[in-house]
Design an enzyme around this catalytic site. Sequence first.
Site, mmCIF file in Angstrom:
data_model
loop_
_atom_site.group_PDB
_atom_site.id
_atom_site.type_symbol
_atom_site.label_atom_id
_atom_site.label_comp_id
_atom_site.label_asym_id
_atom_site.label_seq_id
_atom_site.Cartn_x
_atom_site.Cartn_y
_atom_site.Cartn_z
ATOM 1 N N SER A 1 45.443 59.771 46.309
ATOM 2 C CA SER A 1 46.725 60.466 46.339
ATOM 3 C C SER A 1 47.891 59.522 46.614
ATOM 4 C CB SER A 1 46.703 61.578 47.382
ATOM 5 O OG SER A 1 46.616 61.043 48.676
ATOM 6 N N LYS B 176 49.642 60.139 53.688
ATOM 7 C CA LYS B 176 50.780 60.521 52.848
ATOM 8 C C LYS B 176 52.038 59.828 53.370
ATOM 9 C CE LYS B 176 48.797 63.829 50.279
ATOM 10 N NZ LYS B 176 47.434 63.347 50.632
#
Lengths: 203, 203
Positions: free
Chosen positions: B124, B161
Amino acid sequence: MSNTPKTHGGKRPGAGRKKGSGLYNEPTKVVRLPESQVPVIKEWLKARVKSPADAPELPLPKANNAQTLRPDASSHVDLPLFSHKVVAGFPSPADDNIEARLDLNEHYIRNPETTFLVRVQGDSMKKSGIHHGDILVVDRSINPVDGKIVIAAIDSELTVKRLSVKSTGTWLVPENDDYTPIPVKEESNLVIWGVVTTVMHSF
Amino acid sequence: MSNTPKTHGGKRPGAGRKKGSGLYNEPTKVVRLPESQVPVIKEWLKARVKSPADAPELPLPKANNAQTLRPDASSHVDLPLFSHKVVAGFPSPADDNIEARLDLNEHYIRNPETTFLVRVQGDSMKKSGIHHGDILVVDRSINPVDGKIVIAAIDSELTVKRLSVKSTGTWLVPENDDYTPIPVKEESNLVIWGVVTTVMHSF
DNA sequence: CTTCTTGATTATTGATACACATACATATTG
DNA sequence: CAATATGTATGTGTATCAATAATCAAGAAG
């Protein structure tokens, strides 16, 4: 006028302990924890209080296209490997969930005798995730075959490029569209220092 | 009508809740914690509920996308730093061109007390050069401010993230077009484990 | 006879209260 | 004027309390 009582001190504004002067520099709350975890958490909090917050930028030595370093395996750091089950928790050295330990030196420096480090200069390998300032782990005992990322000195210039050895010839291929592949001609003075095994990039 | 005193049940030995039937299957203790850490610790405890022996089903921790490790600075490896002038040769520990030495552990693990490692699962954060299998160095003493890459547990799921803290709200932003940013709502159970300082990627 | 309902009983759990420790400001003392 | 003494305010750990949840088995229901 107020009299002069024999008592010292007295009521005055601003007296008393200051807010946030506690152990944690913030308000606290009472919670109930499973008994076995109390020491673990206390230990963790202790470590947490120690260092406030700062991460100095790495000093970046000046050099041409790369700068090299070499391992001297005298160090050892064990890094406990935690289970993925501590999903929302925090790692603690006293934790039961340690599955393994990892030492950066051991993990990344497999052959200390033949391994050295290079600090990257320039962004010619950007698309491979190799950026200016990164440190590369280079092992010269690995065969520099087609496709490997290598540290090469060509005509007295040190570079990091992907090695392309085809029937049509040998190339040092950058991975950045702003650069063009370097053909390795017969008369080129090419020296492959070694194969890049790892890139370490700090944010 | 029903004159019978509805005395269902009755006193009897052995009745009542069983010991260890609580959330943690063990006795608990009351402790005082810094307020900001309460959610962190609660989240952590949630993930460490014991496996059901004969007890009814317990909520199992969800699969996560990271694995954590923690440093234990007991190791030391000095890596000689070579000058870029040794262009066409290869580095040797006895070389005169050594400019400095570098230890991976020391260099990347500034605060052993507050640093741990995470093995990345998933892609991601591909565009930030963080790939599946990479190892991240995470320092929880660094302030997780806007723009930092963080290891976060949101609703018992661990992710890496980029943290976005704007006036419009807080987001956990992946750097891969195949993923969408995660909004951090008021009721979201967000726990920032720490700030990623380095990514180590092996080829 | 079997299954369900329901009150009694007891552990858990989060919150609150309290006692003591610590830090601070300033009047008092020398 | 400096050092000390003293009162005030906050931090910290533990004890206590009330509400909740879990469990059992006696009766009720079918």
